[in-house]
Motif scaffolding. Sequence first.
Motif, short mmCIF file in Angstrom:
data_model
loop_
_atom_site.label_atom_id
_atom_site.label_comp_id
_atom_site.label_asym_id
_atom_site.label_seq_id
_atom_site.Cartn_x
_atom_site.Cartn_y
_atom_site.Cartn_z
N ALA A 98 21.66 -14.73 -0.72
CA ALA A 98 22.99 -14.51 -1.30
C ALA A 98 23.02 -14.99 -2.75
O ALA A 98 23.66 -14.36 -3.62
CB ALA A 98 24.04 -15.25 -0.48
N HIS A 99 22.32 -16.09 -3.03
CA HIS A 99 22.26 -16.60 -4.40
C HIS A 99 21.58 -15.59 -5.32
O HIS A 99 22.03 -15.36 -6.46
CB HIS A 99 21.51 -17.93 -4.43
N VAL A 115 22.15 -11.36 -9.68
CA VAL A 115 22.05 -9.94 -10.05
C VAL A 115 23.41 -9.40 -10.46
O VAL A 115 23.54 -8.69 -11.47
CB VAL A 115 21.47 -9.12 -8.88
N ALA A 116 24.44 -9.71 -9.70
CA ALA A 116 25.79 -9.24 -10.01
C ALA A 116 26.26 -9.79 -11.35
O ALA A 116 26.88 -9.07 -12.15
CB ALA A 116 26.76 -9.65 -8.90
N ARG A 174 26.90 -7.06 11.33
CA ARG A 174 27.32 -8.38 10.82
C ARG A 174 26.78 -8.65 9.43
O ARG A 174 27.19 -9.63 8.79
CB ARG A 174 26.85 -9.49 11.77
N ALA A 175 25.89 -7.83 8.94
CA ALA A 175 25.24 -8.08 7.65
C ALA A 175 26.09 -7.56 6.50
O ALA A 175 26.50 -6.40 6.51
CB ALA A 175 23.86 -7.42 7.61
N PRO A 176 26.38 -8.39 5.50
CA PRO A 176 27.18 -7.92 4.35
C PRO A 176 26.46 -6.85 3.54
O PRO A 176 27.10 -6.04 2.87
CB PRO A 176 27.39 -9.20 3.52
N GLU A 177 25.12 -6.82 3.62
CA GLU A 177 24.38 -5.81 2.87
C GLU A 177 24.72 -4.39 3.29
O GLU A 177 24.68 -3.47 2.48
CB GLU A 177 22.86 -6.02 3.04
N LEU A 178 25.09 -4.20 4.57
CA LEU A 178 25.44 -2.86 5.04
C LEU A 178 26.66 -2.32 4.29
O LEU A 178 26.68 -1.16 3.86
CB LEU A 178 25.72 -2.90 6.55
N GLY A 202 13.11 -5.56 -6.78
CA GLY A 202 12.09 -5.73 -5.75
C GLY A 202 11.22 -6.94 -6.03
O GLY A 202 10.86 -7.70 -5.12
N ILE A 203 10.89 -7.15 -7.30
CA ILE A 203 10.07 -8.30 -7.68
C ILE A 203 10.88 -9.58 -7.62
O ILE A 203 10.44 -10.60 -7.07
CB ILE A 203 9.50 -8.09 -9.10
N ALA A 204 12.11 -9.55 -8.20
CA ALA A 204 12.91 -10.77 -8.32
C ALA A 204 13.53 -11.21 -7.00
O ALA A 204 13.61 -12.42 -6.72
CB ALA A 204 14.01 -10.55 -9.36
N LEU A 205 13.96 -10.26 -6.18
CA LEU A 205 14.69 -10.60 -4.96
C LEU A 205 13.83 -10.58 -3.70
O LEU A 205 14.02 -11.39 -2.80
CB LEU A 205 15.88 -9.65 -4.76
#
Length: 290
Positions: free
Chosen positions: A134-135, A140-141, A198-202, A244-247
């Motif tokens: 999440a951090h 990124v945001a 349950r995943a916020p990514e969805l 992809g590299i950073a996260l």
Amino acid sequence: MAKADIAALLALAAAVFIALGDVVHQRSAHQVTDAEIGRSGLFLRLLRDRVWWLGSAVAAVGFALQAAALGLGSVLLVQAVLVTSLLFALPLSARAARRRVTGSEWTWAVLLAASVVVIVTVGNPTAGQTRASAHGWAVVAAVLVPLLGLGLWGARRFGGSVRAVLLALVSGALWGVFAVLTKTVVGLLGAGIPALLRAPELYAWVVVAVAGTVWQQSSFRAGAITASLPAMTIAEPLVASVLGIALLGETLHPGESGWLVLAAAVATVVVATVALARGEARTTSGAGAR
């Protein structure tokens, strides 16, 4: 056959369907109305257009193939291969518009795709994890949202091919985020539907897809596909690769001398994209003069 090879083939198939969908969407964005219209009004008009929905169905097949590829390979690999969609979109768009792709357009498009192939082969990307913290997403945001806002501000101040390119960069960046979220969503499917719900990514995945589509249509409306699609095509893999590299912890292994080759390939990608956009600007100006 290795998973990476299968992922590359799936990504190539995805590129074909996405290119066809983009061409249909671009024509729909221009033909849906002759009146001046904002992005929200344009999107609502397109939602009532059957041809646009046909393009969306074709693009959805491409996204499904992209998701399958991301399930097997790294974001770096899959997104790099997807740049080849430009090679399919240019002739398809030219045929639909009853014009010929110029030698210059083909040259820059091939250089663009070849540079990406160099990035994939020399960079030797390897997969990392499927879910970011999440951090990480908060960082990124904090970085990406102001940049997207700056792009939208510039798009309001300029017109023609400049507006199309700026909107395409915004859309491409959002599709880059979408690609990384797709990797996460595919990974979460293995844990079952309840875990996915349950995943916020969805839900972020859905919101980003809608936003990317809205700005994509605005970009297509602002100019011809040779102005918008090159910028969009390259912004997506660049943003996705960085994330992809950073996260996700994906890595490149080019070796000591390979970094120079990678730098040259990235520079060629940027130059080719700018050249295609400028070529469209000259074509548009010439048509206006006649």
